[in-house]
Design an enzyme around this catalytic site. Structure first.
Site, PDB file in Angstrom:
ATOM      1  N   ARG A  46      55.041  13.903 -10.580  1.00 52.00           N
ATOM      2  CA  ARG A  46      56.008  12.948 -10.061  1.00 52.00           C
ATOM      3  C   ARG A  46      57.337  13.163 -10.763  1.00 52.00           C
ATOM      4  NH1 ARG A  46      56.424   6.868 -10.297  1.00 52.00           N
ATOM      5  NH2 ARG A  46      55.672   7.198 -12.398  1.00 52.00           N
ATOM      6  N   SER A 110      50.085  14.000 -19.283  1.00 54.04           N
ATOM      7  CA  SER A 110      48.816  13.293 -19.486  1.00 54.04           C
ATOM      8  C   SER A 110      47.652  14.219 -19.816  1.00 54.04           C
ATOM      9  CB  SER A 110      48.489  12.452 -18.257  1.00 54.04           C
ATOM     10  OG  SER A 110      49.488  11.498 -18.090  1.00 54.04           O
ATOM     11  N   ASP A 132      50.052   7.369 -22.084  1.00 53.09           N
ATOM     12  CA  ASP A 132      50.464   6.354 -21.101  1.00 53.09           C
ATOM     13  C   ASP A 132      50.691   5.011 -21.800  1.00 53.09           C
ATOM     14  OD1 ASP A 132      47.758   6.358 -21.620  1.00 53.09           O
ATOM     15  OD2 ASP A 132      47.115   6.177 -19.537  1.00 53.09           O
TER      16      ASP A 132
HETATM   17  C1  BGC Z   1      42.268   8.259 -23.043  1.00 48.96           C
HETATM   18  C2  BGC Z   1      43.585   7.669 -23.540  1.00 48.96           C
HETATM   19  C3  BGC Z   1      44.319   6.980 -22.423  1.00 48.96           C
HETATM   20  C4  BGC Z   1      43.399   5.955 -21.773  1.00 48.96           C
HETATM   21  C5  BGC Z   1      44.051   5.180 -20.667  1.00 48.96           C
HETATM   22  C6  BGC Z   1      41.463   7.197 -22.318  1.00 48.96           C
HETATM   23  O1  BGC Z   1      40.346   7.797 -21.732  1.00 48.96           O
HETATM   24  O2  BGC Z   1      41.505   8.745 -24.133  1.00 48.96           O
HETATM   25  O3  BGC Z   1      44.406   8.671 -24.087  1.00 48.96           O
HETATM   26  O4  BGC Z   1      45.464   6.350 -22.927  1.00 48.96           O
HETATM   27  O5  BGC Z   1      42.244   6.605 -21.276  1.00 48.96           O
HETATM   28  O6  BGC Z   1      44.517   5.979 -19.637  1.00 48.96           O
END
Ligand code: BGC
Length: 381
Positions: A46, A110, A132
């Site tokens: 995005r 991400s 995030d």
């Molecule tokens: C990840 C995190 C992430 C969270 C929410 C988890 O599975 O380890 O890094 O912030 O999910 O998306």
């Protein structure tokens, strides 16, 4: 949890990782200007144009580009060439002229990165992940400076918060503050967490057994599966559906958490929507009203436990940073947004844990931390 948070701040390799984000400023709400934000997730890329207008206001326009399987699995250069092409196309379509004044850009990436500076990260491995929470915190702090904590309650769960650098013993000494990505989903203290044999059964069949236990009790990825395992046991003991199951019920992860939401939202006299879900999704026809009440009750128990555990995490963080007098917690994710009563169940648990001071802790819905947060972080740097 506070003990585990402190351990993670002291050493690398502890259960709760407490990863410093290198974001050392929080916005004041007066930042202005046009910024680009890139958000690369599992399937989409995005590009956002974020106009910070000051006074805590911002406008965001964005476009999504699909990442083909070929790009996902191919060499890095090809992927980054594609990303650059998307940015160029976006600038053209949205009237931005990057050949004139340069446009600052933030990048929400991400995938698990060990960050070594605000603009440098090393890719460790590809699975769902990291910052995030940090974007959410920053995005919310733009309009509410009391935002010291953010939580994601969606497919996964995690939290970030503002920590004093002096408290990060693994960094040696220092001053000022930095946002910590806790990775709290890894918490697994068995003497404290109310782990049931269904949690263990679920955990054993995951790709990462004995890890992310807190997350497996809370997040949307797993709640439906916990319910499914409980229902199967109730059928086996003859307490549900006259002891008769279905093939669909036997399929792991077939009962999505979204169906729990639907069932919890069903207040009809005969629980008719629950009946529908059981028929359409689980292939269970002829459920009795008592069966449906049991199914609904199981959903309530599993959903309530998730909310209360998340609230316990929030209480631990608020206590850790000593913000019982005033603190906004920015929360993003489908569970908090769509699961009925999730927020109120968290608030009830906070009141039980913190007493009257719980009224100083505001749990607020946050949105689009990846877009707005990345742009703001670019603005702050
Ligand atoms: C990840 C995190 C992430 C969270 C929410 C988890 O599975 O380890 O890094 O912030 O999910 O998306």
């Amino acid at each position: 949890m506070v003990t585990e948070f402190k351990k993670g701040l002291a050493n690398d390799g502890e259960v709760i990782a407490m990863l410093p984000s290198y974001v050392i400023n929080r916005p004041t709400g007066s930042e202005v200007g046009v910024y680009l934000a890139l958000d690369l997730g599992g399937t989409n890329f995005r590009v956002c144009r974020v106009n910070l207008e000051g006074y805590g206001n911002m406008r965001l326009t964005s476009a999504k580009y699909t990442i083909s399987d070929e790009l996902k699995t191919g060499p890095g250069e090809k992927l980054f060439e594609f990303l650059a092409d998307c940015v160029a196309a976006f600038c053209k379509d949205y009237g931005l002229d990057p050949t004139g004044d340069s446009i600052p850009m933030g990048f929400t990436f991400s995938f698990p990165c060990k960050q070594i500076a605000i603009d440098k990260g090393m890719l460790i491995l590809i699975k769902a992940i990291v910052n995030d929470t940090v974007g959410t915190l920053i995005a919310h702090a733009y309009s509410d400076p009391q935002t010291y904590i953010s939580v994601i309650l969606g497919t996964g769960t995690n939290a970030a918060y503002v920590e004093k650098v002096a408290n990060i013993r693994k960094w040696g000494s220092g001053s000022g503050e930095v946002i910590i990505n806790t990775e709290w989903g890894a918490y697994k203290e068995a003497s404290i967490l109310p782990i049931t044999h269904w949690d263990n059964a679920l955990d054993r069949k995951t790709t990462n057994p004995k890890q992310q236990i807190f997350e497996k009790m809370i997040s949307g990825m797993y709640l439906g599966e916990i319910v499914r395992l409980i229902l199967i046991d109730l059928i086996k003991s003859g307490e549900l559906f006259n002891g008769v199951g279905s093939q669909l019920l036997e399929e792991p992860y077939h009962f999505d958490t979204a169906y729990m939401s639907r069932i919890e939202r069903d207040h009809s006299l005969g629980l008719s929507d629950t009946k529908q879900v059981l028929e359409d999704v689980m292939g269970v026809v002829n459920s009795s009203i008592d069966d449906r009440r049991i199914v609904k009750h199981v959903c309530e128990l599993v959903g309530t436990r998730a909310a209360r555990l998340a609230a316990a995490g929030v209480a631990a963080l608020v206590t850790k940073i000593n913000r019982l007098d005033a603190c906004t917690v920015a929360i993003d994710g489908s569970l908090f947004e769509h699961y009925p009563h999730f927020g109120n169940r968290m608030r009830d648990a906070l009141r039980e844990l913190l007493g009257i001071t719980a009224q100083n802790i505001l749990l607020e819905q946050a949105r689009d931390g990846s877009g707005q947060g990345a742009a703001l972080i670019a603005a702050l740097v």
